[in-house]
Design a protein around this motif. Structure first.
Motif, PDB file in Angstrom:
ATOM      1  N   LEU A 226      15.500 -32.181  13.440  1.00 42.29           N
ATOM      2  CA  LEU A 226      14.677 -31.216  14.168  1.00 42.29           C
ATOM      3  C   LEU A 226      13.947 -30.298  13.201  1.00 42.29           C
ATOM      4  N   TYR A 227      12.934 -30.818  12.548  1.00 42.35           N
ATOM      5  CA  TYR A 227      12.155 -30.045  11.578  1.00 42.35           C
ATOM      6  C   TYR A 227      10.682 -30.388  11.743  1.00 42.35           C
ATOM      7  N   GLY A 228       9.853 -29.343  11.795  1.00 40.59           N
ATOM      8  CA  GLY A 228       8.415 -29.570  11.895  1.00 40.59           C
ATOM      9  C   GLY A 228       7.726 -28.439  12.622  1.00 40.59           C
ATOM     10  N   GLY A 229       6.603 -28.776  13.267  1.00 39.34           N
ATOM     11  CA  GLY A 229       5.806 -27.786  13.972  1.00 39.34           C
ATOM     12  C   GLY A 229       6.271 -27.554  15.396  1.00 39.34           C
ATOM     13  N   PRO A 230       5.364 -27.109  16.265  1.00 38.13           N
ATOM     14  CA  PRO A 230       5.740 -26.764  17.647  1.00 38.13           C
ATOM     15  C   PRO A 230       6.359 -27.920  18.425  1.00 38.13           C
ATOM     16  N   GLU A 231       6.053 -29.152  18.012  1.00 39.11           N
ATOM     17  CA  GLU A 231       6.635 -30.297  18.704  1.00 39.11           C
ATOM     18  C   GLU A 231       8.154 -30.317  18.627  1.00 39.11           C
ATOM     19  N   VAL A 232       8.711 -29.657  17.601  1.00 36.99           N
ATOM     20  CA  VAL A 232      10.164 -29.612  17.450  1.00 36.99           C
ATOM     21  C   VAL A 232      10.806 -28.903  18.644  1.00 36.99           C
ATOM     22  N   LEU A 233      10.119 -27.894  19.192  1.00 32.84           N
ATOM     23  CA  LEU A 233      10.683 -27.178  20.331  1.00 32.84           C
ATOM     24  C   LEU A 233      10.769 -28.081  21.555  1.00 32.84           C
ATOM     25  N   ASP A 234       9.811 -28.990  21.702  1.00 35.00           N
ATOM     26  CA  ASP A 234       9.883 -29.951  22.800  1.00 35.00           C
ATOM     27  C   ASP A 234      11.054 -30.908  22.602  1.00 35.00           C
ATOM     28  N   GLU A 235      11.259 -31.344  21.359  1.00 34.04           N
ATOM     29  CA  GLU A 235      12.378 -32.238  21.071  1.00 34.04           C
ATOM     30  C   GLU A 235      13.705 -31.517  21.307  1.00 34.04           C
ATOM     31  N   ALA A 236      13.753 -30.234  20.924  1.00 32.50           N
ATOM     32  CA  ALA A 236      14.977 -29.465  21.128  1.00 32.50           C
ATOM     33  C   ALA A 236      15.256 -29.275  22.616  1.00 32.50           C
ATOM     34  N   ALA A 237      14.203 -29.029  23.381  1.00 30.40           N
ATOM     35  CA  ALA A 237      14.380 -28.837  24.820  1.00 30.40           C
ATOM     36  C   ALA A 237      14.997 -30.077  25.469  1.00 30.40           C
ATOM     37  N   ALA A 238      14.645 -31.260  24.949  1.00 35.62           N
ATOM     38  CA  ALA A 238      15.193 -32.495  25.506  1.00 35.62           C
ATOM     39  C   ALA A 238      16.685 -32.623  25.219  1.00 35.62           C
ATOM     40  N   LEU A 239      17.159 -31.956  24.151  1.00 30.61           N
ATOM     41  CA  LEU A 239      18.585 -32.001  23.801  1.00 30.61           C
ATOM     42  C   LEU A 239      19.377 -30.890  24.473  1.00 30.61           C
ATOM     43  N   ALA A 240      18.667 -29.885  24.997  1.00 33.09           N
ATOM     44  CA  ALA A 240      19.328 -28.703  25.535  1.00 33.09           C
ATOM     45  C   ALA A 240      19.835 -28.975  26.952  1.00 33.09           C
ATOM     46  N   GLN A 241      21.131 -29.165  27.093  1.00 38.19           N
ATOM     47  CA  GLN A 241      21.732 -29.441  28.401  1.00 38.19           C
ATOM     48  C   GLN A 241      22.288 -28.180  29.061  1.00 38.19           C
ATOM     49  N   GLY A 242      22.890 -27.292  28.266  1.00 39.69           N
ATOM     50  CA  GLY A 242      23.525 -26.098  28.812  1.00 39.69           C
ATOM     51  C   GLY A 242      22.642 -24.873  28.741  1.00 39.69           C
ATOM     52  N   ARG A 244      23.078 -21.955  27.152  1.00 40.65           N
ATOM     53  CA  ARG A 244      22.891 -21.367  25.814  1.00 40.65           C
ATOM     54  C   ARG A 244      21.801 -22.084  25.049  1.00 40.65           C
ATOM     55  N   ALA A 245      21.831 -23.398  25.059  1.00 40.02           N
ATOM     56  CA  ALA A 245      20.848 -24.170  24.305  1.00 40.02           C
ATOM     57  C   ALA A 245      19.453 -23.972  24.882  1.00 40.02           C
ATOM     58  N   ARG A 246      19.337 -23.971  26.204  1.00 37.44           N
ATOM     59  CA  ARG A 246      18.021 -23.774  26.821  1.00 37.44           C
ATOM     60  C   ARG A 246      17.482 -22.379  26.533  1.00 37.44           C
ATOM     61  N   ALA A 247      18.369 -21.370  26.538  1.00 40.16           N
ATOM     62  CA  ALA A 247      17.933 -20.002  26.246  1.00 40.16           C
ATOM     63  C   ALA A 247      17.420 -19.875  24.814  1.00 40.16           C
ATOM     64  N   ALA A 248      18.056 -20.594  23.889  1.00 40.08           N
ATOM     65  CA  ALA A 248      17.614 -20.549  22.489  1.00 40.08           C
ATOM     66  C   ALA A 248      16.198 -21.097  22.355  1.00 40.08           C
ATOM     67  N   VAL A 249      15.929 -22.231  22.998  1.00 42.92           N
ATOM     68  CA  VAL A 249      14.588 -22.827  22.922  1.00 42.92           C
ATOM     69  C   VAL A 249      13.563 -21.910  23.574  1.00 42.92           C
ATOM     70  N   THR A 250      13.900 -21.337  24.721  1.00 39.91           N
ATOM     71  CA  THR A 250      12.983 -20.423  25.405  1.00 39.91           C
ATOM     72  C   THR A 250      12.653 -19.213  24.530  1.00 39.91           C
ATOM     73  N   HIS A 251      13.677 -18.665  23.867  1.00 37.65           N
ATOM     74  CA  HIS A 251      13.445 -17.498  23.006  1.00 37.65           C
ATOM     75  C   HIS A 251      12.527 -17.864  21.835  1.00 37.65           C
ATOM     76  N   LEU A 252      12.749 -19.017  21.232  1.00 41.24           N
ATOM     77  CA  LEU A 252      11.899 -19.428  20.122  1.00 41.24           C
ATOM     78  C   LEU A 252      10.455 -19.603  20.567  1.00 41.24           C
ATOM     79  N   ARG A 253      10.251 -20.132  21.749  1.00 39.44           N
ATOM     80  CA  ARG A 253       8.887 -20.262  22.264  1.00 39.44           C
ATOM     81  C   ARG A 253       8.245 -18.879  22.424  1.00 39.44           C
ATOM     82  N   GLU A 254       8.999 -17.921  22.921  1.00 42.73           N
ATOM     83  CA  GLU A 254       8.464 -16.572  23.107  1.00 42.73           C
ATOM     84  C   GLU A 254       8.118 -15.925  21.775  1.00 42.73           C
ATOM     85  N   VAL A 255       8.990 -16.091  20.791  1.00 47.87           N
ATOM     86  CA  VAL A 255       8.715 -15.528  19.467  1.00 47.87           C
ATOM     87  C   VAL A 255       7.445 -16.137  18.892  1.00 47.87           C
ATOM     88  N   ALA A 256       7.297 -17.454  19.037  1.00 47.30           N
ATOM     89  CA  ALA A 256       6.119 -18.139  18.507  1.00 47.30           C
ATOM     90  C   ALA A 256       4.846 -17.620  19.176  1.00 47.30           C
TER      91      ALA A 256
END
Length: 383
Positions: A226-242, A244-256
């Motif tokens: 999971l390394y790269g540009g904004p596409e990494v957040l989409d890949e992470a979202a696909a792995l986020a089942q719970g 906590r994981a979904r909140a982390a991806v959402t927060h990173l999108r907001e920061v970006a």
């Protein structure tokens, strides 16, 4: 945050004779460069509203300190175990809790000074004594606050002539994905380290040892990549089942979004997940394989939220060398009036210590001084 620093010389070079391993003498050109960098950083931090503080180099030793195992320790005359300061965040956090218990928050503080560690680690350029400048933003926790630190980190580096790339991580994301996969205890801890090293081979060894399914193993491998540009957040979202994981991806999108400029993401960062509570970030400069800046979000004792970053001055000096202006010309003043004239013109003036022109000429040639001044009269060395 963990110290970030590096030697201004190759890390394999031993210390000079007569000083301990992992320490070094700093000679005048490098000292001037480092102090110029320190002053520029302080000015930038101040312009952003970060006020300066100073904390003691001596602290009470504590097993709860994040660097306790690596700290230099000593015993004072009363039998109390003390430690030399090994990182700034804990010390500045203590200051914030005791000196500003009611804020006002957000509390913006900056610091600069020396740190000491017992161990020689490659991450620190094999130094055990090094310098940092940094900031802490205390008492608020939001995507806006995280983006502010990214903007400040970028501005500070640009102000000293360093064009660096910012990489964001979120160590808790890996932990959340491992938790969602049903991994716990020692096995989970070992996988954190394997994923942080991006070692697919170690992931396979641990997966076979613990009898993990093919699906879980595939998820673990995906985390290492999971390394790269904004596409990494989409890949992470696909792995986020719970949650906590979904909140982390959402927060990173907001920061970006609040940062508004290109960022790199490394969501396989898993080291110190038990220390950082949110976003982490590093800045890398071309030609250096270690970050010039690092930081992230954490919780102070008592739950007070904080975030910040530190810049290793030794490492920054290497990255910024080409961008710093040359030192002013040094001249030799034959009298006080000449010294005053030269300094008023922005030059550095050394004062003659003798009337022996031959001695002054020899010294000037060895020192690289090409001009003398007496009163308002200039002359070339040797003329």
């Amino acid at each position: 945050m963990p110290p970030v620093s590096a030697s201004a010389r190759p890390p394999s070079r031993p210390s000079a004779p007569g000083i301990p391993e992992g320490t070094r003498d700093v000679l005048p050109p490098e000292w001037a460069q480092r102090e110029a960098l320190r002053a520029r950083l302080a000015a930038t931090f101040s312009a952003w509203g970060y006020r300066g503080v100073e904390v003691p180099a001596l602290e009470y030793a504590s097993a709860a300190h994040p660097q306790d195992a690596l700290a230099f320790k000593l015993i004072d005359s009363g039998g109390q175990v003390l430690a030399l300061r090994s990182e700034f965040t804990t010390a500045v956090g203590r200051l914030a809790r005791t000196r500003f218990p009611a804020g006002p928050f957000p509390l913006r503080l900056q610091y600069a000074g020396r740190l000491w560690l017992r161990a020689l680690t490659s991450e620190l350029g094999r130094l055990r004594e090094f310098n940092q400048s940094g900031v802490e933003l205390i008492g608020v926790e939001s995507a806006h606050a995280d983006a502010e630190l990214l903007h400040l980190a970028d501005a500070a580096l640009r102000d000293v002539g360093v064009d660096a790339r910012l990489e964001l991580g979120f160590p808790g994301f890996v932990d959340a994905v491992l938790e969602d996969a049903g991994l716990h205890g020692h096995a989970r801890e070992e996988l954190h380290h394997a994923i942080d090293r991006k070692s697919g081979a170690d992931v396979d060894v641990l997966a076979r040892r613990d009898g993990l399914s093919a699906g879980v193993t595939a998820t673990l491998h995906a985390l290492t990549e999971l390394y790269g540009g904004p596409e990494v957040l989409d890949e992470a979202a696909a792995l986020a089942q719970g949650a906590r994981a979904r909140a982390a991806v959402t927060h990173l999108r907001e920061v970006a979004v609040h940062f508004g400029r290109p960022l790199l993401f490394d969501l396989g960062v898993s080291r110190r997940y038990d220390y950082y509570t949110g976003v982490t970030f590093r800045a890398y400069s071309p030609g250096l394989n270690q970050p010039v800046l690092g930081g992230g979000r954490y919780a102070l004792e008592g739950g007070l939220p904080g975030a910040g970053f530190a810049i290793g001055l030794e490492r920054l000096a290497r990255a910024a060398a080409a961008a710093l202006p040359p030192e002013p010309e040094v001249v030799l003043a034959l009298d006080l009036a000449g010294a005053q004239t030269a300094r008023a013109a922005g030059l550095h003036a050394e004062l003659a210590w003798t009337d022996d022109r031959a001695a002054l000429d020899a010294y000037s040639r060895e020192r690289g001084i090409t001009r003398w001044i007496a009163g308002h009269t200039w002359q070339e060395v040797g003329a």
